[in-house]
Write a protein that holds these residues in place. Structure first.
Motif, mmCIF file in Angstrom:
data_model
loop_
_atom_site.group_PDB
_atom_site.id
_atom_site.type_symbol
_atom_site.label_atom_id
_atom_site.label_comp_id
_atom_site.label_asym_id
_atom_site.label_seq_id
_atom_site.Cartn_x
_atom_site.Cartn_y
_atom_site.Cartn_z
ATOM 1 N N HIS A 51 0.883 -1.174 0.000
ATOM 2 C CA HIS A 51 0.000 0.000 0.000
ATOM 3 C C HIS A 51 0.916 1.217 0.000
ATOM 4 C CE1 HIS A 51 -3.853 2.008 1.700
ATOM 5 N NE2 HIS A 51 -3.135 2.881 1.032
ATOM 6 N N HIS A 52 0.879 1.978 -1.084
ATOM 7 C CA HIS A 52 1.714 3.175 -1.217
ATOM 8 C C HIS A 52 1.031 4.312 -0.461
ATOM 9 C CE1 HIS A 52 4.008 1.033 -4.240
ATOM 10 N NE2 HIS A 52 2.881 0.783 -4.891
ATOM 11 N N LEU A 53 1.656 4.755 0.614
ATOM 12 C CA LEU A 53 1.082 5.788 1.469
ATOM 13 C C LEU A 53 1.767 7.125 1.222
ATOM 14 C CD1 LEU A 53 1.149 3.730 4.801
ATOM 15 C CD2 LEU A 53 -0.861 4.185 3.389
ATOM 16 N N ASP A 54 0.979 8.176 1.086
ATOM 17 C CA ASP A 54 1.551 9.523 1.009
ATOM 18 C C ASP A 54 2.119 9.926 2.360
ATOM 19 O OD1 ASP A 54 0.796 9.757 -1.669
ATOM 20 O OD2 ASP A 54 -1.170 10.552 -1.131
ATOM 21 N N SER A 55 1.460 9.453 3.428
ATOM 22 C CA SER A 55 1.866 9.762 4.801
ATOM 23 C C SER A 55 1.668 8.518 5.650
ATOM 24 C CB SER A 55 1.001 10.911 5.336
ATOM 25 O OG SER A 55 1.115 10.995 6.737
ATOM 26 N N ALA A 56 2.513 8.342 6.654
ATOM 27 C CA ALA A 56 2.393 7.187 7.555
ATOM 28 C C ALA A 56 1.492 7.488 8.750
ATOM 29 C CB ALA A 56 3.778 6.766 8.033
ATOM 30 N N ASP A 57 0.843 8.636 8.749
ATOM 31 C CA ASP A 57 0.042 9.055 9.901
ATOM 32 C C ASP A 57 -1.037 8.041 10.292
ATOM 33 O OD1 ASP A 57 1.540 11.354 10.022
ATOM 34 O OD2 ASP A 57 0.007 12.638 9.093
ATOM 35 N N GLN A 58 -1.673 7.394 9.341
ATOM 36 C CA GLN A 58 -2.784 6.479 9.620
ATOM 37 C C GLN A 58 -2.384 5.004 9.597
ATOM 38 O OE1 GLN A 58 -5.911 7.603 10.520
ATOM 39 N NE2 GLN A 58 -4.834 9.560 10.581
ATOM 40 N N VAL A 59 -1.087 4.706 9.626
ATOM 41 C CA VAL A 59 -0.644 3.320 9.505
ATOM 42 C C VAL A 59 -1.159 2.459 10.669
ATOM 43 C CG1 VAL A 59 1.619 3.499 10.661
ATOM 44 C CG2 VAL A 59 1.296 1.889 8.754
ATOM 45 N N GLY A 60 -1.422 3.060 11.828
ATOM 46 C CA GLY A 60 -1.969 2.310 12.960
ATOM 47 C C GLY A 60 -3.356 1.767 12.700
ATOM 48 N N GLU A 61 -4.099 2.400 11.807
ATOM 49 C CA GLU A 61 -5.418 1.917 11.410
ATOM 50 C C GLU A 61 -5.340 1.077 10.136
ATOM 51 O OE1 GLU A 61 -4.945 5.229 12.349
ATOM 52 O OE2 GLU A 61 -5.853 4.846 14.305
ATOM 53 N N ILE A 62 -4.505 1.491 9.203
ATOM 54 C CA ILE A 62 -4.433 0.833 7.896
ATOM 55 C C ILE A 62 -3.786 -0.544 7.995
ATOM 56 C CG2 ILE A 62 -3.410 0.996 5.585
ATOM 57 C CD1 ILE A 62 -3.739 4.079 5.866
ATOM 58 N N GLY A 63 -2.692 -0.664 8.728
ATOM 59 C CA GLY A 63 -1.982 -1.946 8.840
ATOM 60 C C GLY A 63 -2.851 -3.078 9.359
ATOM 61 N N PRO A 64 -3.533 -2.891 10.496
ATOM 62 C CA PRO A 64 -4.393 -3.966 10.986
ATOM 63 C C PRO A 64 -5.498 -4.344 9.997
ATOM 64 C CG PRO A 64 -3.973 -2.390 12.737
ATOM 65 C CD PRO A 64 -3.419 -1.794 11.469
ATOM 66 N N GLY A 65 -6.003 -3.355 9.272
ATOM 67 C CA GLY A 65 -7.036 -3.643 8.284
ATOM 68 C C GLY A 65 -6.556 -4.560 7.186
ATOM 69 N N TRP A 66 -5.347 -4.302 6.678
ATOM 70 C CA TRP A 66 -4.811 -5.167 5.622
ATOM 71 C C TRP A 66 -4.402 -6.529 6.168
ATOM 72 C CZ3 TRP A 66 -6.780 -4.317 1.387
ATOM 73 C CH2 TRP A 66 -6.934 -3.030 0.869
ATOM 74 N N GLU A 67 -3.921 -6.598 7.416
ATOM 75 C CA GLU A 67 -3.653 -7.906 8.031
ATOM 76 C C GLU A 67 -4.941 -8.735 8.057
ATOM 77 O OE1 GLU A 67 -0.821 -9.318 9.195
ATOM 78 O OE2 GLU A 67 0.567 -7.649 9.506
ATOM 79 N N PHE A 68 -6.041 -8.082 8.442
ATOM 80 C CA PHE A 68 -7.346 -8.731 8.493
ATOM 81 C C PHE A 68 -7.734 -9.270 7.116
ATOM 82 C CE2 PHE A 68 -12.001 -7.843 7.886
ATOM 83 C CZ PHE A 68 -12.489 -8.912 8.602
ATOM 84 N N TYR A 69 -7.666 -8.405 6.098
ATOM 85 C CA TYR A 69 -8.068 -8.843 4.759
ATOM 86 C C TYR A 69 -7.171 -9.960 4.231
ATOM 87 C CZ TYR A 69 -11.820 -5.566 3.832
ATOM 88 O OH TYR A 69 -13.028 -4.907 3.853
ATOM 89 N N LEU A 70 -5.872 -9.848 4.433
ATOM 90 C CA LEU A 70 -4.984 -10.899 3.931
ATOM 91 C C LEU A 70 -5.196 -12.218 4.670
ATOM 92 C CD1 LEU A 70 -1.797 -8.789 3.240
ATOM 93 C CD2 LEU A 70 -3.393 -9.754 1.561
ATOM 94 N N ASP A 71 -5.531 -12.153 5.952
ATOM 95 C CA ASP A 71 -5.862 -13.386 6.661
ATOM 96 C C ASP A 71 -7.209 -13.951 6.209
ATOM 97 O OD1 ASP A 71 -3.449 -13.475 7.944
ATOM 98 O OD2 ASP A 71 -4.213 -12.827 9.892
ATOM 99 N N LEU A 72 -8.131 -13.076 5.750
ATOM 100 C CA LEU A 72 -9.363 -13.577 5.147
ATOM 101 C C LEU A 72 -9.041 -14.354 3.870
ATOM 102 C CD1 LEU A 72 -11.862 -10.584 5.478
ATOM 103 C CD2 LEU A 72 -11.874 -12.720 6.777
#
Length: 161
Positions: free
Chosen positions: A110-131
């Motif tokens: 996920h190409h991020l312009d800013s890492a400010d929201q990585v605390g929310e974005i990272g867990p979300g993608w972990e969830f989807y990839l585990d799905l």
């Protein structure tokens, strides 16, 4: 958790990997074929070709919203790049597949312009990839509450590195 945050010239790349005991073509199909992606991400419709936009119904999200995803690149069976837009800003993502013997590594970026929201974005993608893992293995999926807020501190700590 497998997430890494890698600085780039124009932001950061959030990189999360999964390894499957399957050939690259089978993993590619799990990501790109509508009936298979519906099992873990959401069903989609449209002309899935570079430069075109598909509509994806986000079945794991409240209200199952439909998101437009533009196909930026499609290089079967190794690379899919998409971009989308929603209230929180633009999304630029890639799935990169590498076959090694009898396994295939999926590298989600996920190409991020800013890492400010990585605390929310990272867990979300972990969830989807585990799905995706659960859909491929025929196991019961976990719920988003198993990922967030539990993984938030880990992902926020990546910004300090």
């Amino acid at each position: 958790m497998s997430g890494q945050l890698i600085p780039t010239d124009d932001g950061h790349d959030l990189v999360i990997t999964r390894t499957f005991r399957a050939g690259i073509d089978d993993v590619w199909a799990s990501v790109t074929e509508p009936e298979r992606s519906a099992r873990w991400f959401g069903p989609w419709e449209g002309d899935a070709a570079p430069g075109r936009t598909i509509k994806v119904r986000m079945v794991q999200e409240e209200g199952e919203p439909v998101m437009d995803l533009r196909i930026d690149a499609c290089e079967p069976p190794r690379r899919l790049a998409v971009s989308g837009a929603e209230e929180s800003g633009g999304w630029r993502m890639e799935v990169l597949l590498t076959e090694r013997g009898d396994t295939t590594e999926l590298r989600f970026v996920h190409h991020l312009d800013s890492a400010d929201q990585v605390g929310e974005i990272g867990p979300g993608w972990e969830f989807y990839l585990d799905l995706l893992v659960a859909a491929r293995e025929g196991t019961a999926p976990k719920t988003f509450e198993d990922y967030y807020p539990a993984m938030k501190p880990y992902y926020e700590s990546l910004r300090a590195d």
